[in-house]
Design an enzyme around this catalytic site. Structure first.
Site, mmCIF file in Angstrom:
data_model
loop_
_atom_site.group_PDB
_atom_site.id
_atom_site.type_symbol
_atom_site.label_atom_id
_atom_site.label_comp_id
_atom_site.label_asym_id
_atom_site.label_seq_id
_atom_site.Cartn_x
_atom_site.Cartn_y
_atom_site.Cartn_z
ATOM 1 N N ASP A 41 18.088 41.135 30.223
ATOM 2 C CA ASP A 41 19.143 40.117 30.157
ATOM 3 C C ASP A 41 20.481 40.773 30.463
ATOM 4 O O ASP A 41 20.612 41.996 30.401
ATOM 5 C CB ASP A 41 19.164 39.428 28.780
ATOM 6 N N ASP A 42 21.476 39.939 30.762
ATOM 7 C CA ASP A 42 22.778 40.492 31.179
ATOM 8 C C ASP A 42 23.618 40.967 29.996
ATOM 9 O O ASP A 42 24.434 41.869 30.138
ATOM 10 C CB ASP A 42 23.560 39.446 31.964
ATOM 11 N N TYR A 55 28.495 38.332 33.623
ATOM 12 C CA TYR A 55 27.853 37.075 33.228
ATOM 13 C C TYR A 55 28.472 35.818 33.850
ATOM 14 O O TYR A 55 27.767 34.945 34.317
ATOM 15 C CB TYR A 55 27.901 36.927 31.699
ATOM 16 N N ASN A 97 43.320 28.709 34.059
ATOM 17 C CA ASN A 97 42.146 29.450 33.588
ATOM 18 C C ASN A 97 42.645 30.737 32.940
ATOM 19 O O ASN A 97 43.360 31.505 33.586
ATOM 20 C CB ASN A 97 41.225 29.771 34.778
ATOM 21 N N GLY A 98 42.261 30.961 31.684
ATOM 22 C CA GLY A 98 42.689 32.175 30.982
ATOM 23 C C GLY A 98 43.168 31.836 29.592
ATOM 24 O O GLY A 98 43.047 30.696 29.142
ATOM 25 N N CYS A 108 37.369 28.646 32.216
ATOM 26 C CA CYS A 108 37.522 27.438 33.009
ATOM 27 C C CYS A 108 37.413 27.757 34.489
ATOM 28 O O CYS A 108 37.371 28.917 34.877
ATOM 29 C CB CYS A 108 38.898 26.812 32.774
ATOM 30 N N CYS A 158 36.251 44.134 25.780
ATOM 31 C CA CYS A 158 35.158 43.649 24.927
ATOM 32 C C CYS A 158 34.165 44.772 24.624
ATOM 33 O O CYS A 158 33.419 44.695 23.652
ATOM 34 C CB CYS A 158 34.464 42.441 25.545
ATOM 35 N N CYS A 160 37.288 38.867 22.899
ATOM 36 C CA CYS A 160 38.146 38.778 24.086
ATOM 37 C C CYS A 160 39.354 37.901 23.765
ATOM 38 O O CYS A 160 39.203 36.829 23.196
ATOM 39 C CB CYS A 160 37.367 38.153 25.239
ATOM 40 N N GLY A 178 32.659 25.648 33.149
ATOM 41 C CA GLY A 178 33.116 24.806 32.052
ATOM 42 C C GLY A 178 32.428 23.468 32.087
ATOM 43 O O GLY A 178 32.388 22.823 33.128
HETATM 44 P P1 AMP Z 1 23.835 35.698 22.145
HETATM 45 O O1 AMP Z 1 22.705 34.837 21.806
HETATM 46 O O2 AMP Z 1 25.069 35.348 21.384
HETATM 47 O O3 AMP Z 1 23.523 37.183 22.091
HETATM 48 O O4 AMP Z 1 24.233 35.331 23.643
HETATM 49 C C1 AMP Z 1 23.905 36.130 24.701
HETATM 50 C C2 AMP Z 1 23.444 35.272 25.845
HETATM 51 O O5 AMP Z 1 24.443 34.296 26.185
HETATM 52 C C3 AMP Z 1 23.198 36.129 27.055
HETATM 53 O O6 AMP Z 1 21.911 35.789 27.499
HETATM 54 C C4 AMP Z 1 24.232 35.722 28.075
HETATM 55 O O7 AMP Z 1 23.586 35.405 29.274
HETATM 56 C C5 AMP Z 1 24.942 34.522 27.495
HETATM 57 N N1 AMP Z 1 26.389 34.728 27.321
HETATM 58 C C6 AMP Z 1 27.038 35.870 27.118
HETATM 59 N N2 AMP Z 1 28.362 35.662 26.978
HETATM 60 C C7 AMP Z 1 28.571 34.353 27.102
HETATM 61 C C8 AMP Z 1 29.719 33.503 27.066
HETATM 62 N N3 AMP Z 1 30.944 33.984 26.852
HETATM 63 N N4 AMP Z 1 29.531 32.189 27.247
HETATM 64 C C9 AMP Z 1 28.311 31.688 27.449
HETATM 65 N N5 AMP Z 1 27.204 32.431 27.482
HETATM 66 C C10 AMP Z 1 27.303 33.746 27.306
#
Ligand code: AMP
Length: 455
Positions: free
Chosen positions: A347-348, A244, A102-103, A2, A437, A384, A28
């Site tokens: 990607d991140d 992220y 938030n948390g 949040c 995580c 998490c 959010g």
């Molecule tokens: P996935 O398809 O489940 O592997 O989601 C990974 C993608 O979702 C990555 O491209 C991240 O940028 C994004 N992401 C990672 N963690 C979260 C999160 N907690 N909430 C929303 N998006 C996320």
């Protein structure tokens, strides 16, 4: 996850709250709300939906006052429905109190049972209601004392903004899992989850609220207290905020999020000897890491995926089918850029693996000759408990599978993740972090009812 904001001013602040919340919409998208003191009483409005949809001009003009708090929500504990929207507003000992959180608490279920036995009746099922009731239970006119008592009970992650009729309070849990900034604009004080919510008002970010710190603004003055003089936990700033969640323009616990993300990409590229034609970021969250990767590898960066700007965060969708459709609507390859090219796709993070799998399929359909996926964080192996919406461990692709199995599932030619040491190197020693995580070292254990009852 949040976003929270609190503003103390000597002028009407409903528009300021609105703009701050708007800037934190990425934190959010399910519901939002604000509570404002009109001089005597706390008035509020909250609803499901985006800030721009819930607060039209007419609603804002009904919410006038010089002090207020706001919230954007994306549920991690408690379902996605109106009763769980925040801020929560209640009254106790003839005082009105509003609270935004938030948390995630790790002992909310236990505390809820305890309160229910005491006769409290809950209206919703979020852990925030537990905090409000404990606060009310110990409130005897001094918010600091009741907060210190409350902090003895609640365990886990919480950044809070709390407001009574005449004071605004910002609180961060003793580990400082979630961010909370303090800002100032002329005589105005601002608390916010991220810098952007202060910047947008033309304010100056003063500092992070410290772990375990309680900052009270009353009669135009600010006072700082600590939860306990003898109790100082090591700071455990959530590293996933940097990876992220937060915006690129955030600074959390002395770490500039954008610099960190660039460095993660650079460090990943340093140990990589892949031969490719172009680096393609996954928009938007992969951009900074991809810039870092391109800087270090000297491979040109190209926009190989086009993002539909009107789609939010697809991860949040409840079913796998919806998530898959969400990714397709959100991202489309630029055939003219990727056709016949060997692509380093950056990607991140990978959580379930859904996003990468679908993007890789579409890049192949668009004619990419090779796809080398590079992830600028380590594999997410553990859920998490502190407020990032990661699914159950069994759904985390890296908790069950080897690197090769993940590569095969996702369908790329090669796959590399940044390792934990590389990620920490990218923070340049500027803070200490929760990285549960990735490594399963939880700073605060999740507390089961049975365990506590047997203590
Ligand atoms: P996935 O398809 O489940 O592997 O989601 C990974 C993608 O979702 C990555 O491209 C991240 O940028 C994004 N992401 C990672 N963690 C979260 C999160 N907690 N909430 C929303 N998006 C996320």
């Amino acid at each position: 996850m949040c976003g929270v904001v609190g503003i103390y001013s000597n002028k009407n602040i409903s528009k300021e709250l609105y703009y701050s919340l708007y800037s934190m919409q990425h934190r959010g998208q399910e519901s939002c709300g604000m509570a404002i003191v009109d001089g005597k009483h706390i008035n509020y409005r909250k609803d499901m939906g985006l800030v721009g949809d819930v607060f039209k001009e007419e609603e804002l003009s009904k919410l006038e006052g010089n002090m207020g708090i706001g919230h954007v929500r994306y549920s991690t504990a408690g379902g996605s429905h109106l009763a769980n929207c925040q801020p929560l507003v209640g009254s106790c000992r003839k005082r009105e109190i509003a609270l935004a959180h938030n948390g995630n608490l790790v002992n909310a279920n236990y505390l809820r049972d305890m309160l229910e036995e005491d006769g409290y009746m809950f209206q919703a099922n979020s852990d925030t209601e537990v905090i409000l009731y404990i606060l009310a239970r110990y409130y005897k006119g001094d918010i600091i004392e009741s907060l210190k008592m409350t902090m003895d009970y609640i365990k886990g992650a919480y950044s809070l903004v709390i407001m009574s009729e005449d004071e605004l309070v910002g609180v961060r849990d003793p580990h400082g899992f979630r961010p909370l900034k303090l800002g100032k604009k002329d005589d105005e004080f601002i608390f916010a989850s991220e810098d952007c919510a202060i910047d947008i008002l033309g304010g100056e970010v003063i500092r992070d609220v410290e772990p375990g710190e309680i900052i009270v603004i009353k009669n135009g003055e600010m006072k700082s207290y600590f939860y306990s003089e003898n109790y100082k936990e090591v700071k455990k700033s959530c590293i996933f905020e940097h990876i992220y969640f937060a915006r690129n323009d955030a600074n959390i616990d002395n770490v500039n999020v954008y610099d960190f993300r660039i460095k993660c990409g650079e460090i990943l590229a340093k140990n990589d000897d892949i031969k490719a034609d172009i680096v393609v970021p996954v928009p938007d969250s992969g951009w900074a890491g991809a810039i870092g990767y391109s800087n270090e590898s000297k491979l040109p960066i190209s926009e190989g995926l086009v993002k539909n700007r009107y789609v939010g965060r697809t991860f949040i969708k409840p079913t796998q089918e919806e998530r898959e459709m969400g990714v397709k609507i959100k991202l489309n390859p630029l055939t003219s850029v990727v056709k016949g090219k060997s692509v380093v796709l950056v990607d991140d993070s990978v959580v379930r693996g859904t996003t990468s799998k679908l993007i890789i399929q579409s890049l192949r359909e668009a004619g990419a000759s090779e796809i080398h996926l590079r992830i600028t964080s380590p594999p997410v192996k553990f859920s998490c408990y502190y407020g990032i919406d990661t699914p159950n461990r069994s759904k985390l692709i890296a908790s069950q599978n080897s690197l090769e199995e993940i590569r095969e599932y996702i369908g790329c030619d090669t796959l590399e993740f940044l390792d934990i040491d590389g990620m920490i190197e990218a923070t340049q020693g500027k803070s200490t972090f929760c990285k549960a995580c990735f490594d399963g070292n939880y700073p605060v254990k999740k507390i089961d009812k049975e365990e506590l009852l047997s203590c």
